[in-house]
Structures are given as C-alpha cells and as structure tokens.
Enzyme design. Structure first.
Site, PDB file in Angstrom:
ATOM      1  CB  ALA A 228      -0.923  -0.003   1.215  1.00  0.00           C
TER       2      ALA A 228
ATOM      3  CB  SER B  29       9.611  -0.281  10.941  1.00  0.00           C
ATOM      4  OG  SER B  29      10.196  -1.240  11.777  1.00  0.00           O
TER       5      SER B  29
ATOM      6  CB  VAL C 116      -0.250 -12.660   2.244  1.00  0.00           C
ATOM      7  CG1 VAL C 116       0.325 -13.911   2.852  1.00  0.00           C
ATOM      8  CG2 VAL C 116      -0.896 -11.791   3.306  1.00  0.00           C
TER       9      VAL C 116
ATOM     10  CE  LYS D  94      -7.477 -13.484  -9.687  1.00  0.00           C
ATOM     11  NZ  LYS D  94      -7.519 -12.805  -8.393  1.00  0.00           N
TER      12      LYS D  94
ATOM     13  N   PRO E  14     -14.986 -15.714 -13.977  1.00  0.00           N
ATOM     14  CG  PRO E  14     -15.977 -15.793 -16.097  1.00  0.00           C
ATOM     15  CD  PRO E  14     -16.260 -16.054 -14.640  1.00  0.00           C
TER      16      PRO E  14
ATOM     17  CD  GLN F 158      -9.600  -9.528 -36.307  1.00  0.00           C
ATOM     18  OE1 GLN F 158      -9.496 -10.463 -35.541  1.00  0.00           O
ATOM     19  NE2 GLN F 158     -10.507  -9.465 -37.252  1.00  0.00           N
TER      20      GLN F 158
ATOM     21  CG  LEU G 145      -3.533  -4.620   5.269  1.00  0.00           C
ATOM     22  CD1 LEU G 145      -2.439  -5.526   5.822  1.00  0.00           C
ATOM     23  CD2 LEU G 145      -4.759  -5.436   4.891  1.00  0.00           C
TER      24      LEU G 145
ATOM     25  CB  THR H  18     -11.248  -6.701  -3.588  1.00  0.00           C
ATOM     26  OG1 THR H  18     -11.462  -7.325  -2.320  1.00  0.00           O
ATOM     27  CG2 THR H  18     -12.142  -7.333  -4.630  1.00  0.00           C
TER      28      THR H  18
END
Ligand SMILES: Cc1cc2nc3c(=O)[nH]c(=O)nc-3n(C[C@H](O)[C@H](O)[C@H](O)COP(=O)(O)OP(=O)(O)OC[C@H]3O[C@@H](n4cnc5c(N)ncnc54)[C@H](O)[C@@H]3O)c2cc1C
Length: 496
Positions: A14, A36, A44, A75, A95, A147, A333, A344
């Site tokens: 972040a 720090s 993660v 992904k 998807p 294309q 967070l 997300t």
C-alpha cells in the site's frame, strides 16, 4: 491544489503503491516514506483484479518491465471448488469478462432464467466465458491476432518483489526513504498531525500524512481515533496461515487463483512463475492455528514436509469510518480489510489514492470534497463486502457447523438481501439489478455467475438429465477463440 510536503508511514504494498501514484500525479510534491526494518510487511497479497492493469498503464510501466522481476503471471479469474454440494455445481469459475463474451454471456443469462423456472438448461457458468477456457487450457489472456482482441485480465505476483520494484522506481524519481521506527504521532491544537516521532531520525513533519502502517492504523486509528466498524457480523474469518510451495519449472501455468472451501474457511492457491503462494483463511472460533496449518498441509499434500516455512496471521475485518480525516489519508490495511476471497485489497488501495488525488486537486470546498470522497470509498468497500458475503450466505455445505453458521447467521445488507430474494424470479432479479445499478460494485455477469455457479436452482431442475446442447456449442465457440488467438501462458511469460 495539492500539499507541498507529504509523509507516508509504512512501506508495504500500500505504501509503495500510494507513493508511486502521488509522485506521478503531483511531481512537484516533496514525498518522504518512513518504514521500519523491525516491523515487517504482511507478506501476502499476491492476486489482483483487472483494475491493477490501469495502475501500471497510468505509470507507463510496461508488463515486460515489471512482470519478470516480480515472478508475475496473468490471471483470468478465480476457481471455487467445494463451495456447493448441488449436483453438477460442486465447482465454478468466476471469470473476468470481456467483449468476446457478449453473445455467449447473454445465452448463459437466458439459460439461468430458464433453470430458475425449473427447466434443466445446464446453466453452469463454466461453459460460456472465454477467460474460463483460457484458464482451463493454461493460455495467456493476451491475443496475438493483429485485430485488437484484448480481453480483461489481472495478475498474480510476488508481493515483496512488487513492493521492491515500486520502491526502486520511487527512489530513482526522487522520493526520500527513511528506515526507522515511528514511536509517536504529534498533533496540532486543531487536531491535525504535525509530525511523526521516530527512534533515530527525530520528528518528521509534513503538510499531509498517509497512513500505510497496516492493520494497526498507527495514524488514523491510534492517533486520530477514527472509529473502526468491524464486519465480524457478516464475515467470520479472522485468521490465516500462509505457505509457499515449489513449482515444477516446466509444467503448464494456470491463469487462475484456486479458492477451495475447507472445513472452517477456504484455501487459496496462486500460481506464480516460480512457485505457488498458498494459504488458509479461517475462523478461529471453529479451528485453532495448529489445526488450520495441518489441514492446509493435508490439502496441499505436503504433511510429510517438516522444514517448510509457515506464516500465521490475524486479520482485522472491517473499515474505518473516515479514510481521509484531518490531514491524514489511510490507505491499505490501515483503512480496512475485507477478507481476500476476490483479491480486492489492492484495487481498494488504488481506488482510494486515485479518488483522493482527484478530490484534493479540486479547488472547491475541501470539507465537501472530503465528505464525498469518504462516501465513495465506503460505498466501494461495502459493495465488495456484499459480493464476498454472498459466497458464504449461499453455500450449501452440509455437516459443518462453520458453514451452517455462515449460511444462517451472516448479517447481510438490505441491498444484498433484496438481490438474493429476487434471484428466484427472472424478471424481479433483472429489475433489482437495474434498480441497484448505480450502487453495485460487482456487475450483472458476476451476480449470475456466483448464484448460478453455486447451483441456486430448483431441486427438480438439478436432477433432470441435460437435454440441451447450447452449453456445449457455447463452450466450443469459446474454445475455438481461445485455441486460435491465445498463446500458451508459460511460453508467453518466457517471451516477456
Ligand atoms: C491472508 C491475506 C491474504 C491476502 N491476499 C490478498 C490478495 O490476494 N490480493 C490483494 O489485493 N490483497 C490481499 N491481501 C491484502 C494485502 O496483503 C494488503 O492489502 C497489502 O499487502 C497492503 O498491506 P499494507 O501495505 O497496508 O500493510 P503491511 O504490508 O502490513 O505494511 C505495513 C508497513 O508499515 C510499516 N510500519 C508499521 N508500523 C510501523 C512503525 N511503528 N514505524 C515504522 N513503520 C511501521 C511496516 O514496516 C510496513 O512497511 C491479503 C491479506 C491477507 C491478510
């Protein structure tokens, strides 16, 4: 208008994403980032939504510049095995959608509408979308045709390497990096932050502060006392255990995160170019850390390995009431967290910083800008939360107190309640989607995919034999496109 001097507290993903966006949009602002070396990052957070593509595009960072350095892969979506026990619907794929899905997608909606009325139509989403086939065939979602047939996709990546990549870039562009522990936050008489006190570097002042200190929210929650609203009534998972496992360097690479329901939560598996990232997100009310570790190892078939590194984490699920308060913006967070089921969190980081830059740059009344910014971010977070909660609310897993609690006791918002109530009636559901279109974060295809994918259809329609062939025609159509236009994933990555 913008602040002259900004200090960012925290150098996780972040912190470095915020630094990159601020530096890009406000090149004349003096930015300092304090992090720090004693307090680590969460370590993660390796999956994204397609929104992250825009982040790199806006910063003019090409995929070949960052992806190989971060062991990144493409992904196409998320696979959800074991969330449902409805026959034929034990697993489904969510998807990322694209213009190539318009026709087959409409066919899928029609099939789902028919099946809701009791007609077996094989309305399983896995047949109708190009990205589903891309993932199943281990292709890259990058069209090689002349294309322009680009389709939407996200990424998997090593979070530590991504933070390092962004850090090096920010330092090259002039950001000042201080490695030190923040020991206190000084406030002015009007409640604004005046400086961060540190162990070795003294007081670090600025006009504006960004709190990226992780779950503790050192500035926004601890110093400014902004209220934290927990989502624990609707999302019961509060812990996670993460394990990295090796990967055969020659085997095909899927373009999907696999999120498998386990006894007291769910396990993720994320394929990177060089390894897998795995973890189990669970509720400590139903299972303890040792049991979760054991269950994850069994799930991954690695119970025999003793020397494997395991990371146990606690999660604080919810959000602060105000993300921008006084002269402080909370990002990552520190501003809140919804569990990572749809990956997300970084999308919310990016959204928060981009919206903040727009709101702050606007010369009109700052108080009004701040209020509408906070409303927008809260709306986004709650929209994501509603979609995540749906996975739990509509599960059909039997013989499990955890899954029973998720189904029967998760509190849901009025909007979600209205959507779920309307699902059984094709017309009503379409009306509800239309009514909520300005507030929904996940759009029509995602709602059809999750509710049909979990097999929320009348029992008799699930028992009949499928006599309809449209789904296989749709699948063939998607497969043809995929085989003709999309290259092998591993091979494409090696060319990057
Ligand atoms: C189990 C799990 C799985 C996840 N999976 C995903 C996913 O797939 N996709 C996704 O988008 N997100 C995911 N997330 C969320 C994602 O990991 C985070 O949103 C992201 O890593 C950003 O974290 P952060 O930078 O806010 O905090 P952190 O990584 O915790 O960084 C905090 C920073 O603050 C610094 N700091 C703290 N206190 C001090 C102090 N006193 N002095 C100086 N510095 C300090 C630390 O040194 C560190 O640099 C997941 C989260 C969890 C818990």
């Amino acid at each position: 208008m913008y602040p002259k001097k900004i200090t960012i507290a925290g150098g996780g993903t972040a912190g470095w994403m915020a630094a990159s966006l601020l530096q890009h949009n406000w090149p004349n602002v003096h930015i300092t980032l304090v992090e720090s070396e004693n307090i680590g990052t969460i370590g993660v957070g390796e999956g994204s939504t397609p929104y992250l593509k825009e982040f790199f595009k806006n910063l003019s960072i090409a995929e070949h510049e960052w992806m190989p350095k971060c062991n990144a892969t493409y992904k196409s979506g998320i696979e959800f095995p074991n969330w449902s026990e409805k026959p034929g619907y034990e697993s489904y794929f969510h998807p990322f959608f694209s213009h190539l899905d318009i026709e087959t997608g409409e066919l899928f909606f029609e099939k789902a509408k028919a099946q809701k009325q009791g007609v077996c139509s094989n309305a399983h989403p896995d047949y109708y979308f190009v990205n589903t086939q891309i993932s199943q065939r281990c292709k890259a979602p990058k069209s090689e045709n002349q294309q322009n047939l680009d389709i939407d996709y996200g990424y998997h990546f090593d979070a530590g390497l991504l933070a390092n990549f962004l850090k090096e870039r920010c330092l090259r562009l002039g950001l000042v990096n201080i490695i030190d522990d923040i020991t206190g936050v000084e406030l002015k008489a009007n409640g604004d932050i005046s400086a961060l006190n540190t162990n070795k570097s003294g007081a670090i002042n600025a006009d504006f502060f960004i709190d990226c200190t992780g779950f503790k929210g050192l500035l926004i929650q601890q110093a400014l006392n902004v209220k934290f609203n927990s989502f624990k009534d609707s999302l019961f998972n509060d812990s996670a255990v993460a394990i990295q496992t090796p990967k055969d360097s020659q085997s095909p690479i899927k373009t999907s995160t696999c999120s498998t329901a386990l006894s007291s939560g769910w396990a993720w598996q994320i394929p990177l170019a060089n390894r897998y990232g795995n973890g189990y997100v669970y509720s400590s009310e139903f299972i303890n850390a040792d049991q979760a570790e054991q269950e994850l190892k069994e799930h991954l078939n690695i119970s025999h390995l003793d020397d494997i590194q395991v990371k146990h984490l606690k999660m604080k699920v919810g959000r602060v009431e105000k993300h921008w308060y006084k002269n402080c913006l909370a990002v990552g967070l520190s501003q809140g967290f919804i569990e990572p089921l749809e990956a997300t969190a970084l999308m919310l980081v990016q959204f928060t910083v981009e919206e903040f830059i727009k709101a702050y740059s606007n010369d009109q009344d700052h108080i009004a800008q701040q209020k509408s910014f906070n409303d927008n971010v809260n709306h986004m977070i709650e929209g994501v939360r509603d979609y995540i909660v749906t996975h739990y609310k509509v599960n059909s897993k039997s013989n499990s107190p955890y899954w029973k609690k998720c189904r029967e006791h998760a509190t849901i918002s009025n909007n979600l309640s209205a959507l779920l109530k309307a699902w059984g009636d094709p017309e009503l559901f379409e009306d509800e989607l239309e009514k909520q279109q300005d507030i929904l974060v996940y759009l029509r295809p995602s709602w059809y995919v999750i509710l049909a994918g979990m097999g929320l259809f009348p029992e008799q329609s699930l028992k009949q034999n499928d006599s309809v062939t449209h789904h296989s025609q749709a699948q063939k159509h998607c497969l043809n496109i995929v085989n003709k236009l999309f290259p092998d994933h591993r091979e494409y990555l090696s060319r990057l």
